[in-house]
Design a protein around this motif. Structure first.
Motif, short mmCIF file in Angstrom:
data_model
loop_
_atom_site.label_atom_id
_atom_site.label_comp_id
_atom_site.label_asym_id
_atom_site.label_seq_id
_atom_site.Cartn_x
_atom_site.Cartn_y
_atom_site.Cartn_z
N MET A 50 -7.67 25.64 22.53
CA MET A 50 -6.51 25.08 21.87
C MET A 50 -5.22 25.67 22.45
O MET A 50 -4.27 24.95 22.68
CB MET A 50 -6.62 25.36 20.36
N LEU A 51 -5.22 26.98 22.67
CA LEU A 51 -4.05 27.64 23.21
C LEU A 51 -3.74 27.14 24.62
O LEU A 51 -2.59 26.91 24.97
CB LEU A 51 -4.26 29.16 23.21
N GLN A 52 -4.79 26.93 25.40
CA GLN A 52 -4.63 26.40 26.76
C GLN A 52 -4.02 25.00 26.72
O GLN A 52 -3.19 24.64 27.53
CB GLN A 52 -5.99 26.39 27.49
N ASN A 53 -4.48 24.21 25.76
CA ASN A 53 -3.97 22.84 25.58
C ASN A 53 -2.46 22.86 25.27
O ASN A 53 -1.71 22.04 25.81
CB ASN A 53 -4.72 22.17 24.43
N ASN A 54 -2.05 23.76 24.40
CA ASN A 54 -0.63 23.88 24.06
C ASN A 54 0.21 24.29 25.26
O ASN A 54 1.31 23.78 25.46
CB ASN A 54 -0.43 24.88 22.92
#
Length: 64
Positions: free
Chosen positions: A1-5
């Motif tokens: 999720m953090l990578q996506n953001n």
């Protein structure tokens, strides 16, 4: 999720930079057009002014 953001933020930044560069390009193209116009018409205006002044001087000298 953090990578996506992070990827989303990076894409937003790149899109913003692209819009900024496109606007700057448009501004520079308008400036180029203005300079081309001035390069052509300013000498024409100067020549017209010189011819008008010459005609005035000749006209006045012929009257006296």
């Amino acid at each position: 999720m953090l990578q996506n953001n992070r990827e989303h933020l990076e894409l937003e930044r790149l899109m913003s930079e692209t819009r900024k560069l496109a606007a700057e390009r448009k501004k520079l193209m308008a400036e180029e057009k203005k300079l081309r116009w001035e390069t052509y018409f300013y000498p024409l205006a100067v020549v017209t002014g010189v011819l008008t002044a010459t005609a005035t001087v000749v006209g006045l000298s012929l009257k006296f």
